[in-house]
Design a protein around this motif. Structure first.
Motif, mmCIF file in Angstrom:
data_model
loop_
_atom_site.group_PDB
_atom_site.id
_atom_site.type_symbol
_atom_site.label_atom_id
_atom_site.label_comp_id
_atom_site.label_asym_id
_atom_site.label_seq_id
_atom_site.Cartn_x
_atom_site.Cartn_y
_atom_site.Cartn_z
ATOM 1 N N ARG A 1 0.713 -1.301 -0.074
ATOM 2 C CA ARG A 1 -0.068 0.022 -0.011
ATOM 3 C C ARG A 1 0.732 1.333 -0.053
ATOM 4 O O ARG A 1 0.549 2.322 0.632
ATOM 5 C CB ARG A 1 -1.071 0.097 1.231
ATOM 6 N N THR B 1 -0.840 2.513 -4.607
ATOM 7 C CA THR B 1 -2.337 3.302 -4.434
ATOM 8 C C THR B 1 -2.450 3.901 -5.642
ATOM 9 O O THR B 1 -3.489 4.322 -6.155
ATOM 10 C CB THR B 1 -2.290 4.203 -3.232
ATOM 11 N N ARG B 2 -1.616 4.704 -6.290
ATOM 12 C CA ARG B 2 -1.725 5.379 -7.567
ATOM 13 C C ARG B 2 -2.005 4.459 -8.561
ATOM 14 O O ARG B 2 -2.881 4.690 -9.457
ATOM 15 C CB ARG B 2 -0.488 6.214 -7.876
ATOM 16 N N GLN B 3 -1.785 3.295 -8.572
ATOM 17 C CA GLN B 3 -1.832 2.423 -9.779
ATOM 18 C C GLN B 3 -3.368 1.700 -9.383
ATOM 19 O O GLN B 3 -4.155 1.346 -10.390
ATOM 20 C CB GLN B 3 -0.711 0.992 -9.967
ATOM 21 N N CYS B 4 -3.596 1.248 -8.235
ATOM 22 C CA CYS B 4 -4.970 0.865 -7.982
ATOM 23 C C CYS B 4 -5.955 2.213 -8.187
ATOM 24 O O CYS B 4 -7.014 1.785 -8.996
ATOM 25 C CB CYS B 4 -5.183 0.950 -6.273
ATOM 26 N N ASP B 5 -5.612 3.344 -8.164
ATOM 27 C CA ASP B 5 -6.492 4.338 -8.640
ATOM 28 C C ASP B 5 -6.875 4.424 -10.077
ATOM 29 O O ASP B 5 -7.853 4.644 -10.501
ATOM 30 C CB ASP B 5 -6.093 5.750 -8.086
ATOM 31 N N LEU B 6 -5.688 4.220 -10.775
ATOM 32 C CA LEU B 6 -5.917 4.191 -12.288
ATOM 33 C C LEU B 6 -6.679 2.808 -12.684
ATOM 34 O O LEU B 6 -7.469 3.252 -13.471
ATOM 35 C CB LEU B 6 -4.592 4.017 -12.893
ATOM 36 N N ARG C 1 -8.906 1.300 -10.950
ATOM 37 C CA ARG C 1 -10.330 1.877 -10.738
ATOM 38 C C ARG C 1 -10.979 2.671 -11.369
ATOM 39 O O ARG C 1 -12.251 2.517 -12.049
ATOM 40 C CB ARG C 1 -10.342 2.387 -8.972
ATOM 41 N N ALA C 2 -10.143 3.848 -12.002
ATOM 42 C CA ALA C 2 -10.697 4.815 -12.490
ATOM 43 C C ALA C 2 -11.031 4.272 -14.129
ATOM 44 O O ALA C 2 -12.256 4.434 -14.783
ATOM 45 C CB ALA C 2 -9.739 5.809 -12.911
ATOM 46 N N VAL D 1 -8.881 -4.083 -6.471
ATOM 47 C CA VAL D 1 -9.772 -3.052 -6.639
ATOM 48 C C VAL D 1 -11.247 -3.412 -6.432
ATOM 49 O O VAL D 1 -12.141 -2.836 -6.042
ATOM 50 C CB VAL D 1 -9.316 -2.365 -7.888
#
Length: 284
Positions: free
Chosen positions: A79, A84-89, A91-92, A113
């Protein structure tokens, strides 16, 4: 014309190391495979592990027909900001309704995700090849695995894996060491197809990654020392070079056309691209 975003899962330092041992980044390797199938495709490479990574000004994710996530030595459980930046991408991309493909790290990101669990495989890591992968009942006839036989081998290099699939996921293939070798994950209007193995890897790149991972291979008890890993990697690299030695080496390692022939080894990537075209992605 297909417009694809290829997200490199590696940090800046890991990308530099990858270039040093293979001559190109993981994203560049994926772009080469995409262009082998679809020469006209436009590939935008992004490094979402970096804090300063961004799409071109004024460009939205929906400008792309699909997203591909590469492998990475990162661990989802850490984490860290790079994770987390890659999880955000991921998810987006899925919430934007995009089709997404990923191998190894990409599959683990999608699973987390969407609400699944990722961690060290309790049955142990795979370094070199995932052996005798077979489709599940849901995987038989699934377009991701179109063209695969009753069982196949594939390049693999990982210790973490999807331990518990997310709700609504369909596990498409597994083997004796890991139940989730291929998976479909619907989430937020998007659809993820992925493999824990690496259909994108040529044997020279696999050999280089094995050398980099020598300490982990030894720690896992799969080789007595780094020299043994290096010797094994040299034989894998020799398979890539071809020539008179390739036949005996393929026999020694028990490798067949499913992994030796590039089009067969990359089957899942080709199937993903075919599905994008079939659904009208990339239309003028």
């Amino acid at each position: 014309m297909l417009r694809l975003l290829i997200a490199d899962g590696n940090t800046r330092d890991d990308r530099a190391q990858h270039v040093a041992v293979t001559g190109r980044t993981s994203a560049e390797s994926y772009a080469d495979v995409v262009h082998a199938y679809r020469p006209e495709a436009q590939c935008r490479l992004l490094s979402p592990a970096d804090a300063d990574a961004a799409l071109p000004d004024g460009t939205a994710l929906t400008a792309y027909d699909g997203v591909i996530f590469t492998g990475s030595p990162l661990k989802v459980g850490e984490r860290s900001p790079a994770v987390t930046r890659q999880c955000d991408l991921m998810r987006a991309a899925l919430e934007a309704g995009l089709p997404v493909f990923g191998s190894c790290w990409g599959t683990q990101l999608a699973a987390v995700v969407a609400g699944g669990d990722v961690g060290p495989n309790p049955r142990g890591p795979e370094y070199g090849f995932a052996r005798r992968i077979t489709a599940t009942a849901e995987g038989r006839g699934h377009p991701l695995l179109s063209g695969r036989g009753a069982a196949w081998d594939a390049p693999a290099i990982h210790s973490d894996a999807v331990i518990a699939p997310p709700p609504g996921a369909r596990v498409l293939a597994g083997n004796a060491l890991l139940e989730v070798q291929a998976i479909e994950i619907p989430h937020g209007g998007g659809l993820f197809w992925g493999t824990q193995y690496h259909p994108e890897l040529d044997f020279d790149e696999l050999a280089a990654m094995l050398r980099v991972s020598a300490a982990d291979v030894v720690e896992a008890g799969l080789a007595p020392d780094a020299a043994a890993v290096s010797a094994y990697a040299a034989e894998i690299a020799a398979l890539h070079a071809g020539g008179a030695a390739a036949g005996p080496l393929a026999w020694r390692h028990g490798l067949g056309a499913d992994v030796l022939e590039p089009d067969q080894r990359r089957r899942e990537i080709g199937n993903f691209l075919d599905r994008l075209v079939e659904t009208g992605a990339g239309a003028p």
